[in-house]
Design a protein around this motif. Structure first.
Motif, PDB file in Angstrom:
ATOM      1  N   PRO A 108     -12.668  18.801  -5.452  1.00 31.58           N
ATOM      2  CA  PRO A 108     -12.353  19.280  -4.105  1.00 31.58           C
ATOM      3  C   PRO A 108     -12.477  18.147  -3.092  1.00 31.58           C
ATOM      4  N   MET A 109     -11.521  18.085  -2.203  1.00 27.63           N
ATOM      5  CA  MET A 109     -11.506  17.025  -1.198  1.00 27.63           C
ATOM      6  C   MET A 109     -11.438  17.656   0.191  1.00 27.63           C
ATOM      7  N   LYS A 110     -12.133  17.034   1.124  1.00 28.38           N
ATOM      8  CA  LYS A 110     -12.114  17.517   2.511  1.00 28.38           C
ATOM      9  C   LYS A 110     -11.705  16.357   3.408  1.00 28.38           C
ATOM     10  N   ARG A 111     -10.922  16.668   4.387  1.00 26.55           N
ATOM     11  CA  ARG A 111     -10.481  15.570   5.258  1.00 26.55           C
ATOM     12  C   ARG A 111     -11.639  15.137   6.149  1.00 26.55           C
ATOM     13  N   GLY A 113     -12.106  12.743   9.876  1.00 27.01           N
ATOM     14  CA  GLY A 113     -11.259  12.202  10.932  1.00 27.01           C
ATOM     15  C   GLY A 113     -10.185  13.212  11.296  1.00 27.01           C
ATOM     16  N   GLU A 114      -9.214  12.760  12.037  1.00 22.03           N
ATOM     17  CA  GLU A 114      -8.142  13.654  12.503  1.00 22.03           C
ATOM     18  C   GLU A 114      -7.315  14.166  11.347  1.00 22.03           C
ATOM     19  N   ARG A 115      -6.759  15.350  11.532  1.00 22.63           N
ATOM     20  CA  ARG A 115      -5.881  15.880  10.490  1.00 22.63           C
ATOM     21  C   ARG A 115      -4.682  14.935  10.333  1.00 22.63           C
ATOM     22  N   GLY A 116      -4.432  14.571   9.105  1.00 19.87           N
ATOM     23  CA  GLY A 116      -3.316  13.647   8.849  1.00 19.87           C
ATOM     24  C   GLY A 116      -3.725  12.192   8.928  1.00 19.87           C
ATOM     25  N   SER A 117      -5.017  11.922   9.147  1.00 12.73           N
ATOM     26  CA  SER A 117      -5.434  10.515   9.220  1.00 12.73           C
ATOM     27  C   SER A 117      -5.461   9.887   7.829  1.00 12.73           C
ATOM     28  N   GLY A 118      -5.413  10.729   6.800  1.00 11.88           N
ATOM     29  CA  GLY A 118      -5.341  10.195   5.445  1.00 11.88           C
ATOM     30  C   GLY A 118      -6.693   9.851   4.864  1.00 11.88           C
ATOM     31  N   ARG A 119      -7.777  10.263   5.533  1.00 14.66           N
ATOM     32  CA  ARG A 119      -9.111   9.950   5.013  1.00 14.66           C
ATOM     33  C   ARG A 119      -9.747  11.216   4.453  1.00 14.66           C
ATOM     34  N   TRP A 120     -10.298  11.106   3.282  1.00 14.74           N
ATOM     35  CA  TRP A 120     -10.829  12.266   2.556  1.00 14.74           C
ATOM     36  C   TRP A 120     -12.175  11.930   1.936  1.00 14.74           C
ATOM     37  N   VAL A 121     -13.001  12.959   1.806  1.00 12.76           N
ATOM     38  CA  VAL A 121     -14.232  12.790   1.024  1.00 12.76           C
ATOM     39  C   VAL A 121     -14.301  13.893  -0.022  1.00 12.76           C
ATOM     40  N   ARG A 122     -14.928  13.564  -1.116  1.00 14.25           N
ATOM     41  CA  ARG A 122     -15.152  14.579  -2.140  1.00 14.25           C
ATOM     42  C   ARG A 122     -16.286  15.497  -1.689  1.00 14.25           C
ATOM     43  N   VAL A 123     -16.075  16.787  -1.825  1.00 14.37           N
ATOM     44  CA  VAL A 123     -17.112  17.755  -1.467  1.00 14.37           C
ATOM     45  C   VAL A 123     -17.346  18.675  -2.668  1.00 14.37           C
ATOM     46  N   SER A 124     -18.402  19.465  -2.550  1.00 18.27           N
ATOM     47  CA  SER A 124     -18.684  20.401  -3.639  1.00 18.27           C
ATOM     48  C   SER A 124     -17.839  21.657  -3.448  1.00 18.27           C
ATOM     49  N   ASP A 126     -19.079  24.526  -3.550  1.00 15.99           N
ATOM     50  CA  ASP A 126     -19.890  25.387  -2.677  1.00 15.99           C
ATOM     51  C   ASP A 126     -19.559  25.146  -1.207  1.00 15.99           C
ATOM     52  N   THR A 127     -19.429  23.886  -0.854  1.00 15.10           N
ATOM     53  CA  THR A 127     -19.115  23.558   0.548  1.00 15.10           C
ATOM     54  C   THR A 127     -17.783  24.188   0.950  1.00 15.10           C
ATOM     55  N   ALA A 128     -16.786  24.000   0.104  1.00 16.08           N
ATOM     56  CA  ALA A 128     -15.458  24.525   0.437  1.00 16.08           C
ATOM     57  C   ALA A 128     -15.471  26.056   0.470  1.00 16.08           C
ATOM     58  N   LEU A 129     -16.079  26.654  -0.533  1.00 14.19           N
ATOM     59  CA  LEU A 129     -16.083  28.123  -0.607  1.00 14.19           C
ATOM     60  C   LEU A 129     -16.843  28.733   0.564  1.00 14.19           C
ATOM     61  N   ASP A 130     -17.996  28.173   0.902  1.00 12.01           N
ATOM     62  CA  ASP A 130     -18.784  28.739   2.002  1.00 12.01           C
ATOM     63  C   ASP A 130     -18.041  28.609   3.322  1.00 12.01           C
ATOM     64  N   ASP A 131     -17.426  27.470   3.526  1.00  8.88           N
ATOM     65  CA  ASP A 131     -16.694  27.262   4.778  1.00  8.88           C
ATOM     66  C   ASP A 131     -15.530  28.264   4.892  1.00  8.88           C
ATOM     67  N   LEU A 132     -14.740  28.363   3.831  1.00  6.57           N
ATOM     68  CA  LEU A 132     -13.584  29.274   3.867  1.00  6.57           C
ATOM     69  C   LEU A 132     -14.040  30.728   3.969  1.00  6.57           C
ATOM     70  N   ALA A 133     -15.088  31.080   3.231  1.00  3.67           N
ATOM     71  CA  ALA A 133     -15.572  32.462   3.271  1.00  3.67           C
ATOM     72  C   ALA A 133     -16.055  32.816   4.681  1.00  3.67           C
ATOM     73  N   GLY A 134     -16.745  31.886   5.325  1.00  3.25           N
ATOM     74  CA  GLY A 134     -17.241  32.144   6.685  1.00  3.25           C
ATOM     75  C   GLY A 134     -16.099  32.371   7.660  1.00  3.25           C
ATOM     76  N   LEU A 565     -14.638  33.549  -3.911  1.00  2.00           N
ATOM     77  CA  LEU A 565     -14.456  33.525  -2.461  1.00  2.00           C
ATOM     78  C   LEU A 565     -14.668  34.920  -1.873  1.00  2.00           C
ATOM     79  N   SER A 566     -14.133  35.925  -2.512  1.00  2.00           N
ATOM     80  CA  SER A 566     -14.275  37.294  -2.010  1.00  2.00           C
ATOM     81  C   SER A 566     -15.748  37.711  -2.009  1.00  2.00           C
ATOM     82  N   TRP A 567     -16.436  37.313  -3.053  1.00  2.00           N
ATOM     83  CA  TRP A 567     -17.869  37.647  -3.148  1.00  2.00           C
ATOM     84  C   TRP A 567     -18.633  37.028  -1.978  1.00  2.00           C
ATOM     85  N   ARG A 568     -18.260  35.814  -1.628  1.00  4.64           N
ATOM     86  CA  ARG A 568     -18.968  35.131  -0.529  1.00  4.64           C
ATOM     87  C   ARG A 568     -18.545  35.656   0.842  1.00  4.64           C
TER      88      ARG A 568
END
Ligand code: SF4
Length: 986
Positions: A108-111, A113-124, A126-134, A565-568
Motif C-alpha cells: 500500500p502506498m500513500k501520497r 505532498g500535494e496530490r500529483g506531486s509524484g511522492r509516495w510512502v509505503r504505509v500499512s 491498517d493505516t489505509a483501512l482505518d483512514d478510509l473507514a473513518g 473495511l466494512s467491519w472497521r
C-alpha cells in the motif's frame, strides 16, 4: 498426452477432453522440462483452476504450480470450463507475465505532498483501512452517503459490490458502461428487458456480426471458437464493419458500411425478408406487440386488423401489420440503404435472402462497434434484433437468446435492503433512459458543482486514460475540493493512480476469489476465480487465514479488503452495517471469504451439491478442484412455457424458474411490483387484462395469454417483444418508438472531404490487448505496441501522406500526432486507430509500466494542456532479465485525450466516432504530441447535454421502473422530489 478420464465431455458439442491433463491427474501432473532437452528431466505440477481476467469472457485457466519451487510456472486453459472448453487467447497464458511483473505494486502506498506531486510512502494496510473507514463512517453518519463512489472498469464479480454498497446504504456504484455498451443495451432492453444478446453460434445456420468476434469482441475466445465450428459445418457469416477486421476477412460477406448507416442496411434487409415471405409470420403474430402499435399509431389499420381476426390464430389481422410496415418503412429500399452505406444494393439483398432462409437459426451480435460509435447507435442493435425476431430466431436453437437466460447469478447468504438514496452524480436527470451510469461525464458534473465526492474508489479503472477528454478527468482528480480522497485499487500504477491518495495493491486473476458467469453459449455456467497459491497450500494441509498470506508482497484480494473495511466502518454494529459481514456459520464472528463462497455453493447453485456429493466432495471443494460448473442447458423458447395458475391445476404460478436463474430476477421482481402498485389488486386469483392478455395473480404479472394459453412471456410491460415501445413515447421520444434509422453525427453528408475531413474510428480492439490491464504482460506488449492510423490510399493521396509519415489529427478540442499506415483495409473517408495503446508516465515518478509506456511531459496553460513524449520504451534493469532485452521503443499515442465527450441524448452512450480533419504534421510536430483545450470540451459537453429530454417522466419518475439498473434503490428513490424538480431540472 494422457487420455481423457471421460467424465467431462460436452456431449452436445462433441468436444472430447484430449488436449489437456484430465482432472484426476491434476494433483500430480508430470512433464518433461522443455529447457532440459534432450535430457529427460521430470517436472511435477499441481494444477489449480482459476478464471482469466484479461477480458470479460471469464475463460477458465489452469495454473501449473511447480511442486518443487511452490511457484506458478504457467497458465493454460481449463478443459472442464464449459465456456472456454480448454481454449484461451494469447492474453490468458500471459497472466503469468502479470504475476511476475517486476513493475507491479506490492505494498500500500500513500501520497505525500500535494496530490500529483509524484511522492509516495509505503504505509500499512491498517493505516489505509482505518483512514478510509473513518471517512466513510463519517459520511454515513452525517447523511452524506452520496459522497461515496465506487467506480469500476471491469467488474470481475457478480453481485459482490451490489451487496457491499447496499450494506453501506450507498447509491455509489459507477461503471464504465457508457463508454462501452450503453447504446447496444438500450436497443436490446426495449425489445425484451434483458440488455444483451446471447447468440447460439454453435447451432446457427447464419451468423450476422456487427463486431469482430473472431479476434476480439464480447465474448472473444468462447464465441470465436463456436463461430469457427459453425462455419466448419456450413453456417454462413456476414460482417458489417467499415474496417476489414480479421473477422470480416474470414466472413462469407463483408459489408463495409459507412459508420452509422448500419440501421438503414438492417431495415432494408427486413423489407426484403418481408417482401419475399421469409419472415416468421406466426411467431410475430404471437409474440410481437404489433396490435398495441397499430392501435396507438395507426388506428384505422388496427380496426381493419381486428376485423380480420386480430392476433387470433385463425385470423389474418397480422397481414395488416405487415402491410403497414411496408408503408412505414417504404423508404428503406436496398437502393436507399446502398446510398447511405456505400454497400451495393445487390449485396444487401443477397445477405437478406441468405439470412431469411436460415430462419429460425439466425445468430446476431453487436456490442460496441456501430452502437458505440454513433449517435443513435442504440437503434442499430434494435434493428438487428428486429431481424432476429422477424425470422423467428428469438431464443431458438441456433438463434439469439437474451443474455440473462444464459447467465447465472448465485445469491449470497444474506441480502441487504435496497438503498433509499439516488445519486445524481451517477444518474443525472438528463439521461433517464441511459444504460447505465453517466460515468464519463463525472468531471463535468463535478465542475458544475452538482455534488462532491468525499471518498472515491477506482477499481480496474483508469479514467484519465480510458475515457474521452482525459484532461478534464485530471483537472478534477487533482482537486481536493471536488474529490476528498481517491483510493486506487489496482495491481499496477496507471495514469489515474498518479493523482490518487492511496494506491492499494489488489490481486490479479490468480490471486483472488470471485464467481463469474457469462453468456458465452446456450445454457449457463459459473466459474470460480480463486487464489491458486492459497488453494494449493491449503491442499497441502497448510492453514491460510487470508489470501494475502499466499500472494506476493502485501497484495490483498478485494473480497477480504471490503469485508475488513466494512467491519472497521461499523465495529460495534451500531450503524447496521456489520451484520452483513458476520459469518453465516459462526454467530457474530467476522465473515471469511471461504464461508462466503461455501454458503453460495452449498445453497444457491442448483445441482452443484449433488454433483459434488457424487465425487465425495463438498460443493466448495468441487469448485476449488474443477473451477467451473454447468448450471443449466439452453433455455430455448422459455417465453412459450405455460404458466401453472392457482385454481387451474392446484399449483402456484411458475414464475420462480425465470426469476431464480437469471440476472434479470431483480428487475423482474421490480417490474412486478410496479405493476402491482398500479393495479392495486391483492388477494385475488388469476385476472386477465382483456386487451393486453396480461395475467396477474394477487396483482403480480405472471404471464400473458396467447392463443388461449397463459404463457410466461418476456419481462416487458406488454409481456411481449416490444416492436412498439410505449416507454419511448411516454419519455418524450415518440419518433423513436419503433426500430428506426437515426443518421449519425458522422454521416457522410456532414463531411467536407476536400478540406481533409474524415471520420475517425477509434474503437477497435486488438486481439492481444485490453484497455489498460494488459500493459504489464511483456509477451503481449512485445506483439502489440503501436497504434498507427489506418487510412485508405485515396485519403492518403489527397493529403499527401505515405505510410510512416507523421499526421496531425484535428478534433474539436485539439489535436494529436500519429504515424500513418496506408491500407485498403478500410473504406475511403474513414481513418481508424486502436484505442489500446498509448500508455504514458511522468518523469521520475511511479506510473504506467515501463514495458509499455513512454515518458511524457505535461504542460498546462490555463485550460490548455499539451503532452510531449520525452522518450519511448527502453530496456530497464529488474529481476526479470527480459526487461533488459526490450527491443521495441514505440509506445503508441494516447488518442482519447484529444476527444470531446459526445453523450447520445437518449442512451447516454459516448459516441466515439468523430469528424476530424486530417493533415500532414506541422513543422515542429513530434510523434505523440497531444494538445487539448478543456474549456472547449466543456462547451461541447453542454452542446450535447442541451439535446436531452430530462426526467421527470410519467408519474414523476427519474427512470422507467421496468428498466434494469445496477444496485437498484427502492422504488421511492425513483421519484423526482418536488424541490429537485423545480430547482435542478435544466
Ligand atoms: S478471451 Fe482471452 S483474455 Fe478473454 S478471458 Fe478468454 S483467455 Fe482471457
Amino acid at each position: 498426452m494422457p487420455e481423457s478420464s471421460g467424465r467431462f465431455p460436452d456431449e452436445d458439442s462433441g468436444w472430447i477432453l484430449s488436449s489437456a491433463p484430465p482432472p484426476d491427474r491434476w494433483d500430480d501432473w508430470v512433464e518433461y522440462d522443455a529447457a532440459s532437452w534432450p535430457r529427460k528431466v521430470e517436472r511435477r505440477y499441481a494444477l489449480v483452476p482459476t478464471i482469466c481476467f484479461n477480458c470479460e469472457s471469464a475463460c477458465g485457466l489452469l495454473a501449473y504450480i511447480d511442486k518443487f519451487t511452490g511457484k506458478i510456472r504457467r497458465f493454460e486453459g481449463n478443459p472442464v470450463h464449459p465456456g472456454s472448453r480448454g481454449r484461451v487467447c494469447a492474453k490468458g497464458p500471459a497472466t503469468i507475465n502479470q504475476v511476475n511483473d517486476p513493475e507491479r505494486v506490492l505494498y500500500p502506498m500513500k501520497r505525500v505532498g500535494e496530490r500529483g506531486s509524484g511522492r509516495w510512502v509505503r504505509v500499512s494496510w491498517d493505516t489505509a483501512l482505518d483512514d478510509l473507514a473513518g471517512r466513510i463512517r463519517a459520511a454515513i453518519v452525517e447523511e452524506r452517503r452520496n459522497e461515496i463512489i465506487y467506480h469500476v472498469g471491469r467488474p470481475g464479480y457478480d453481485g459482490t459490490m451490489d451487496r457491499l454498497l447496499q450494506a453501506w446504504g450507498v447509491d455509489g456504484h459507477n461503471s464504465h458502461t457508457n463508454v462501452c455498451s450503453a447504446a447496444a443495451r438500450l436497443g436490446y432492453a426495449l425489445w425484451h428487458h434483458s440488455d444483451r444478446p446471447s447468440p447460439d453460434y454453435e447451432r446457427a445456420d447464419f451468423i450476422l456480426l456487427l463486431s469482430a468476434h473472431l479476434e476480439t469482441g464480447h465474448y472473444f475466445n468462447p464465441h470465436a471458437q463456436r463461430i469457427i465450428e459453425a462455419r466448419a459445418r456450413g453456417a454462413r457469416v456476414a460482417v458489417l464493419d467499415p474496417r476489414l477486421s480479421n473477422t470480416a476477412s474470414m466472413a462469407d460477406h463483408w459489408l463495409p458500411t459507412w459508420p452509422g448507416s448500419e440501421a438503414a442496411v438492417l431495415l432494408a434487409m427486413a423489407n426484403v425478408i418481408i417482401d419475399e415471405g421469409l419472415h416468421d409470420r406466426d411467431f410475430v403474430r404471437r409474440w410481437v406487440n404489433w396490435e398495441a402499435y397499430l392501435k396507438a399509431e395507426h388506428p384505422e389499420a388496427y380496426q381493419r386488423s381486428q376485423e380480420r381476426g386480430g392476433s387470433q390464430p385463425g385470423g389474418d389481422g397480422i397481414e395488416v401489420f405487415f402491410d403497414t410496415l411496408r408503408q412505414v418503412y417504404a423508404e428503406f429500399t436496398p437502393e436507399f440503404a446502398a446510398a447511405e452505406s456505400g454497400v451495393p444494393a445487390e449485396k444487401i439483398i443477397e445477405v437478406a435472402r441468405e439470412l431469411g432462409k436460415a430462419a429460425p437459426a439466425v445468430s446476431a451480435h453487436i456490442w460496441r462497434s456501430a452502437a458505440a460509435g454513433n449517435e443513435g447507435g442504440w437503434q442499430v442493435s434494435r434493428c438487428l434484433q428486429w431481424l432476429v425476431i422477424l425470422t423467428g430466431s428469438f431464443a431458438t436453437p441456433g438463434g439469439t437468446m437474451p443474455a440473462s437466460r444464459d447467465k447465472f447469478v448465485a445469491a449470497p447468504f444474506s441480502k441487504p435492503p435496497a438503498q433509499t438514496d439516488w445519486n445524481d452524480l451517477c444518474w443525472p436527470l438528463e439521461y433517464p433512459l441511459a444504460h447505465y451510469e453517466m460515468s464519463f461525464l463525472l468531471p463535468h458534473f463535478l465542475k458544475e458543482n452538482r455534488g462532491r465526492i468525499s471518498t472515491y474508489f477506482t477499481r480496474v479503472y483508469n479514467p484519465a486514460w480510458t475515457n474521452p477528454d482525459g484532461f478534464s478527468w485530471i483537472e478534477v482528480l487533482r482537486d481536493e475540493e471536488k474529490i476528498g480522497c481517491h483510493a486506487a485499487l489496482t495491481p499496477t500504477w496507471n495514469e489515474s493512480s498518479y493523482w490518487a491518495d492511496y494506491v492499494l495493491p489488489m490481486g490479479l486473476a490468480p490471486e483472488r476469489h470471485d464467481i463469474m458467469s457469462q453468456e458465452t453459449s446456450a445454457g449457463a455456467w459459473i466459474g470460480f476465480r480463486q487464489p491458486v497459491l492459497r488453494t494449493w497450500r491449503e491442499r497441502q494441509g497448510e492453514a491460510v487465514e487470508l489470501s494475502h498470506e499466499a500472494n506476493p508482497g502485501e497484495v490483498w484480494e478485494e473480497d477480504e479488503f471490503w469485508i475488513e473495511l466494512s467491519w472497521r466502518i461499523d465495529p460495534d454494529g451500531s450503524l447496521g452495517i456489520r451484520q452483513w459481514f458476520e459469518s453465516p456459520y459462526r454467530d457474530g464472528e467476522k465473515l471469511t471469504v471461504e464461508e462466503y463462497y461455501r454458503w453460495i455453493f452449498e445453497n444457491s447453485v442448483p445441482g452443484l451439491p449433488e454433483a459434488a456429493s457424487e465425487e465425495g466432495l463438498t460443493p466448495l471443494e468441487y469448485m476449488r478442484r474443477y473451477g467451473a460448473f454447468q448450471v443449466k442447458s439452453g433455455d430455448y423458447r422459455y417465453y412459450d412455457r405455460p404458466v401453472a395458475l392457482p385454481g387451474v391445476d392446484g399449483t402456484t404460478p411458475s414464475t420462480a424458474d425465470s426469476e431464480s436463474v437469471t440476472a434479470e430476477s431483480e428487475s423482474i421482481t421490480a417490474e412486478s411490483e410496479s405493476v402491482t402498485a398500479e393495479s392495486g389488486a391483492t388477494g385475488r386469483g388469476p385476472e386477465k387484462d382483456p386487451e393486453s392478455g396480461i395475467v396477474r395473480v394477487d396483482g403480480d404479472v405472471v404471464g400473458v395469454e396467447i392463443d388461449g394459453e397463459v404463457l410466461e412471456g418476456v419481462p416487458t410491460p406488454s409481456r411481449k417483444l416490444e416492436f412498439f415501445s410505449e416507454t419511448m413515447c411516454e419519455w418524450g421520444w415518440p419518433d423513436q418508438a419503433v426500430p428506426n434509422y437515426i443518421r449519425s453525427h458522422v454521416h457522410w453528408q456532414n463531411l467536407d472531404r476536400d478540406a481533409g475531413e474524415v471520420v475517425l474510428l477509434p474503437t477497435f480492439r486488438l486481439p492481444t490487448l485490453v484497455h489498460t490491464r494488459s500493459a504489464n504482460a511483456k509477451w503481449l506488449v512485445e506483439i502489440s505496441h503501436r497504434n498507427p492510423l489506418w487510412m485508405h490510399p485515396a485519403d492518403a493521396g489527397r493529403v499527401g501522406i505515405a505510410t510512416d509519415d507523421l499526421v496531425r489529427i484535428n478534433t474539436r478540442i485539439g489535436h494529436f500526432v500519429v504515424r500513418a499506415w496506408v491500407t485498403e483495409g478500410l473504406r475511403p473517408g474513414i481513418i481508424a486507430c486502436s484505442h489500446h495503446i498509448g500508455r504514458w508516465r511522468l518523469p521520475a515518478s511511479p506510473g504506467a509500466d515501463r514495458w509499455h509506456s513512454s515518458v511524457v511531459e505535461l504542460t498546462e496553460d490555463g485550460n490548455k494542456w499539451s503532452v510531449r513524449q520525452l522518450e519511448g520504451i527502453k530496456p530497464f534493469g529488474s529481476e526479470d532479465p527480459d526487461s533488459s532485452r526490450i527491443w521495441w521503443s514505440d509506445a503508441g499515442v494516447h488518442q482519447n485525450l484529444a476527444f470531446p465527450v459526445q453523450p447520445d441524448p437518449i442512451s447516454g452512450m459516448h459516441c466515439w466516432h468523430q469528424k476530424v480533419r486530417l493533415e500532414q504534421a506541422h513543422p515542429g510536430d513530434r510523434y505523440g504530441d497531444i494538445v487539448v483545450d478543456t474549456a472547449k470540451s466543456h462547451a461541447i459537453y453542454l452542446e450535447w447535454l442541451a439535446r436531452t429530454k430530462p426526467a421527470p417522466g410519467p408519474d414523476g419518475l427519474r427512470r422507467p421502473l421496468w428498466f434494469s439498473r445496477p444496485v437498484r434503490p427502492i422504488d421511492d428513490a425513483y421519484l423526482v422530489k418536488k424541490k429537485e424538480s423545480a430547482e435542478d431540472s435544466p
